[in-house]
Design a protein around this motif. Structure first.
Motif, mmCIF file in Angstrom:
data_model
loop_
_atom_site.group_PDB
_atom_site.id
_atom_site.type_symbol
_atom_site.label_atom_id
_atom_site.label_comp_id
_atom_site.label_asym_id
_atom_site.label_seq_id
_atom_site.Cartn_x
_atom_site.Cartn_y
_atom_site.Cartn_z
ATOM 1 N N LEU A 55 0.799 -1.223 0.000
ATOM 2 C CA LEU A 55 0.000 0.000 0.000
ATOM 3 C C LEU A 55 0.833 1.274 0.000
ATOM 4 N N GLY A 78 -3.046 -5.720 0.734
ATOM 5 C CA GLY A 78 -3.806 -4.794 1.563
ATOM 6 C C GLY A 78 -5.213 -4.720 1.020
ATOM 7 N N VAL A 79 -6.148 -4.361 1.882
ATOM 8 C CA VAL A 79 -7.527 -4.256 1.391
ATOM 9 C C VAL A 79 -7.742 -2.912 0.686
ATOM 10 N N GLY A 80 -7.091 -1.855 1.199
ATOM 11 C CA GLY A 80 -7.197 -0.545 0.556
ATOM 12 C C GLY A 80 -6.293 -0.527 -0.669
ATOM 13 N N LEU A 103 -8.720 -9.553 6.958
ATOM 14 C CA LEU A 103 -8.204 -8.581 7.931
ATOM 15 C C LEU A 103 -9.300 -7.826 8.666
ATOM 16 N N ARG A 239 -7.779 5.370 6.386
ATOM 17 C CA ARG A 239 -6.661 5.991 5.671
ATOM 18 C C ARG A 239 -6.499 7.399 6.212
ATOM 19 N N HIS A 286 0.286 2.440 11.619
ATOM 20 C CA HIS A 286 -0.455 1.725 10.565
ATOM 21 C C HIS A 286 -0.314 0.202 10.721
HETATM 22 C C1 GLV Z 1 -4.207 -1.761 5.373
HETATM 23 O O1 GLV Z 1 -4.227 -0.605 5.659
HETATM 24 C C2 GLV Z 1 -4.905 -2.341 4.289
HETATM 25 O O2 GLV Z 1 -5.472 -1.609 3.464
HETATM 26 O O3 GLV Z 1 -4.908 -3.567 4.175
#
Ligand code: GLV
Length: 321
Positions: A55, A78-80, A103, A239, A286
């Motif tokens: 990320l 990452g999920v984002g 997550l 974020r 983070h």
């Molecule tokens: C962490 O911030 C994610 O997006 O996995």
């Protein structure tokens, strides 16, 4: 497939993940204990079939062009995925994937950790114990009650829902906001949909669980902070740029809100300098998804997506602009 795909990895992942990756492709990884530099990234992606990125790697048109037309996938760990210009990737026929679901618990747990730490002044107490001593007294280090209070959840996606559900043990009233009401959210958590302004006015704790998009950039700015009660606490594990961090530092300093618990920052890795001097903010680097199992499982998802793309199949965790 007689030729194994060739993948660039911008940063080493947990060992079991790297081993799995090695079973499905040839890869070259940045083995430095720091993110790949822009030059390393531009060089590293060249001619690859897929790229495994993090990320904090900015994947823009220049990087996508450097990868070349044979590249099938940028798999984000990452999920984002706000670090990737997904529409530019789509224009080039390159898939983008993320790591959802695995997550949710860890990230929601982290939001709770920050909520407790901020409400009950855990980090401040820890600093005090390390630097001196204390004398127990009735009005020493008083914090905020949690049980039975009102929780405002901004963003009704998987992580927001998970976070809200966990409040049930504390008998909290839940308000949530989002683009639209979510019957699923309400059934699971007992939460009530509210406009963001109402949620900010009425909540004792406001926790942010939205993706970073042009619409959510500075979703919480001076005006929104001004709507919060002087006794309320803001938690951000989403974020950094969702919050105007300068406005937040001013609100915390002026104590127009009680406190903030932050795991993400506008200009990572550096928080707004004003924040460091304040006792009513708890900051973590983070680490929302940073548990051994979660980070490993995120890696396995990335490998699954890469395996699919290398076989020419649409990867399971495709995201779209
Ligand atoms: C962490 O911030 C994610 O997006 O996995």
């Amino acid at each position: 497939m007689n030729r194994k795909g060739n993948v660039y990895v911008t940063r080493l992942l947990p060992r079991p993940v790297m081993e799995k990756l090695g079973e499905i492709c040839d890869f070259e990884a940045n083995t430095e204990p720091r993110p790949a530099t822009r030059e390393e990234l531009l060089r590293g992606v060249r001619g690859r079939d897929a790229v495994l990125c993090l990320l904090n790697d900015r994947i823009d048109a220049a990087v996508l062009d450097a990868a070349g037309p044979q590249c099938r996938l940028f798999a984000n760990y990452g999920v984002g995925y706000n670090n990737i210009d997904v529409s530019e990737a789509q224009k080039r026929g390159i898939w983008v994937t993320n790591t959802p679901d695995v997550l949710d618990d860890a990230t929601a747990d982290m939001a709770w950790a920050l909520l407790f730490a901020t409400a009950r002044r855990v980090a401040e107490g820890d600093r005090l114990m390390r630097s001196g001593t204390f004398s127990w007294q009735p009005e020493f280090m008083l914090g905020a009650d949690i049980t039975g209070r009102t929780l405002g959840v901004v963003g009704a996606g998987r992580i927001g829902r998970n976070f809200a559900l966990k409040s049930r043990g504390f008998g909290m009233k839940v308000l949530y906001s989002g683009r639209r009401p979510s019957p699923e959210f309400e059934v699971e958590t007992g939460g009530r949909f509210a406009a963001l302004d109402e949620l900010l006015r009425d909540s004792d704790f406001v926790s942010l669980h939205v993706p970073l998009t042009p619409e959510t950039h500075h979703l919480i700015g001076e005006r929104e902070l001004g709507l919060m009660k002087p006794s309320s606490i803001l938690i951000n594990t989403s974020r950094g740029p969702v919050v105007d961090e300068k406005a937040l530092a001013r609100a915390l300093e002026a104590r127009t809100i009680r406190g903030a618990g932050l795991d993400v920052f506008e200009n990572e890795p550096n928080p707004e300098p004003g924040l460091k001097a304040l006792d009513n903010v708890v900051m973590t680097p983070h680490i929302g998804s940073a548990t051994v199992d979660t980070r490993t499982n995120m890696g396995f998802i990335v490998v699954r997506n890469i395996a699919a793309a290398l076989e020419g199949r649409e990867p399971p965790n495709l995201v779209r602009a």
